[in-house]
Design a protein around this motif. Structure first.
Motif, mmCIF file in Angstrom:
data_model
loop_
_atom_site.group_PDB
_atom_site.id
_atom_site.type_symbol
_atom_site.label_atom_id
_atom_site.label_comp_id
_atom_site.label_asym_id
_atom_site.label_seq_id
_atom_site.Cartn_x
_atom_site.Cartn_y
_atom_site.Cartn_z
ATOM 1 N N ALA A 68 0.526 -1.235 0.414
ATOM 2 C CA ALA A 68 -0.233 -0.154 -0.042
ATOM 3 C C ALA A 68 0.789 1.282 0.397
ATOM 4 O O ALA A 68 0.713 2.195 -0.633
ATOM 5 N N LEU A 69 1.750 0.959 0.917
ATOM 6 C CA LEU A 69 2.398 2.218 0.797
ATOM 7 C C LEU A 69 3.520 2.632 -0.301
ATOM 8 O O LEU A 69 4.010 4.178 -0.629
ATOM 9 N N LEU A 70 3.817 1.377 -1.094
ATOM 10 C CA LEU A 70 4.823 1.067 -2.107
ATOM 11 C C LEU A 70 3.849 1.938 -2.890
ATOM 12 O O LEU A 70 4.836 2.790 -4.240
ATOM 13 N N ASN A 71 2.585 1.452 -3.040
ATOM 14 C CA ASN A 71 2.044 2.200 -4.993
ATOM 15 C C ASN A 71 1.506 3.689 -4.336
ATOM 16 O O ASN A 71 0.845 4.432 -5.471
ATOM 17 N N ASN A 72 0.945 4.021 -2.829
ATOM 18 C CA ASN A 72 0.269 5.081 -3.026
ATOM 19 C C ASN A 72 1.092 6.559 -2.379
ATOM 20 O O ASN A 72 0.726 7.354 -1.929
ATOM 21 N N GLU A 73 2.071 6.163 -1.748
ATOM 22 C CA GLU A 73 2.861 7.476 -0.887
ATOM 23 C C GLU A 73 4.457 7.725 -1.419
ATOM 24 O O GLU A 73 5.440 6.762 -1.107
ATOM 25 N N PRO A 74 4.927 8.465 -2.753
ATOM 26 C CA PRO A 74 5.914 8.040 -2.964
ATOM 27 C C PRO A 74 7.458 9.227 -2.119
ATOM 28 O O PRO A 74 8.212 8.806 -2.148
ATOM 29 N N ARG A 75 6.655 10.128 -1.403
ATOM 30 C CA ARG A 75 7.419 10.053 -0.135
ATOM 31 C C ARG A 75 8.050 9.993 1.258
ATOM 32 O O ARG A 75 8.942 10.212 1.117
ATOM 33 N N VAL A 76 7.378 8.175 1.036
ATOM 34 C CA VAL A 76 8.630 7.412 1.940
ATOM 35 C C VAL A 76 8.650 6.010 1.210
ATOM 36 O O VAL A 76 8.775 5.770 0.340
ATOM 37 N N ARG A 77 9.792 5.818 1.912
ATOM 38 C CA ARG A 77 10.714 4.984 1.838
ATOM 39 C C ARG A 77 10.740 3.955 3.027
ATOM 40 O O ARG A 77 11.019 4.211 4.139
ATOM 41 N N LEU A 78 9.981 2.604 2.822
ATOM 42 C CA LEU A 78 10.122 2.243 4.006
ATOM 43 C C LEU A 78 10.929 1.112 4.481
ATOM 44 O O LEU A 78 11.450 0.989 3.717
ATOM 45 N N ARG A 79 11.550 0.655 5.775
ATOM 46 C CA ARG A 79 12.659 0.072 6.050
ATOM 47 C C ARG A 79 12.260 -1.222 7.368
ATOM 48 O O ARG A 79 12.837 -2.148 6.979
ATOM 49 N N ARG A 80 11.008 -0.534 7.494
ATOM 50 C CA ARG A 80 10.941 -2.133 8.480
ATOM 51 C C ARG A 80 9.191 -2.111 9.069
ATOM 52 O O ARG A 80 8.639 -0.369 9.480
ATOM 53 N N VAL A 81 8.223 -2.888 9.071
ATOM 54 C CA VAL A 81 6.947 -2.757 9.990
ATOM 55 C C VAL A 81 7.131 -3.566 11.178
ATOM 56 O O VAL A 81 7.948 -5.053 11.226
ATOM 57 N N GLN A 82 7.045 -3.040 12.350
ATOM 58 C CA GLN A 82 6.656 -3.906 13.590
ATOM 59 C C GLN A 82 4.900 -4.018 13.904
ATOM 60 O O GLN A 82 4.368 -3.148 13.534
ATOM 61 N N LEU A 83 4.672 -5.104 14.588
ATOM 62 C CA LEU A 83 2.966 -5.272 14.754
ATOM 63 C C LEU A 83 3.049 -4.928 15.977
ATOM 64 O O LEU A 83 4.323 -6.236 16.842
ATOM 65 N N GLN A 84 2.950 -4.579 16.930
ATOM 66 C CA GLN A 84 2.139 -4.804 17.855
ATOM 67 C C GLN A 84 0.673 -4.598 18.533
ATOM 68 O O GLN A 84 0.147 -4.423 17.931
#
Length: 117
Positions: A68-84
């Motif tokens: 979702a972030l890759l396709n819709n938010e060009p201002r961000v490069r995702l580095r890590r996702v954690q779930l809590q």
């Protein structure tokens, strides 16, 4: 063009962190294919909210967030996702996203609730 704060209706600078955080939250909590004019906008996360929180669902949450972030938010490069799991509230999942803003290249962490408070 100026963005709007969804809570107050006041203007937001499109280059501000507040605007970016609001945008990421909107993308992740909007069901995929909901918007007629933008079928690819949103994520599969709303469909995963009531799934059992096992290893398979966790992987699907990570993948849905990344896509979702890759396709819709060009201002961000995702580095890590954690779930809590947020135990302070009724069952609610929080995503801790380590992101790098493309213009600034500074890593920062953002928490996004997958269920409205």
């Amino acid at each position: 063009m100026t963005g709007l704060n969804r809570q107050t209706g006041r203007g937001l600078d499109p280059n501000s962190d507040e605007h970016l955080i609001q945008s990421i939250g909107d993308i992740l909590t909007t069901p995929l294919n909901l918007r007629v004019g933008r079928r690819g906008y949103g994520s599969e996360l709303p469909d995963l909210i009531d799934q059992p929180l096992n290893a398979r669902t966790r992987i699907r949450i990570f993948a849905a967030t990344a896509m979702a972030l890759l396709n819709n938010e060009p201002r961000v490069r995702l580095r890590r996702v954690q779930l809590q799991i947020d135990a302070a509230h009724s069952p609610r999942l929080l995503l801790d996203i380590l992101r790098t803003d493309r213009p600034r290249r500074t890593p920062t962490t953002l928490s996004v609730s997958l269920r409205p408070a």
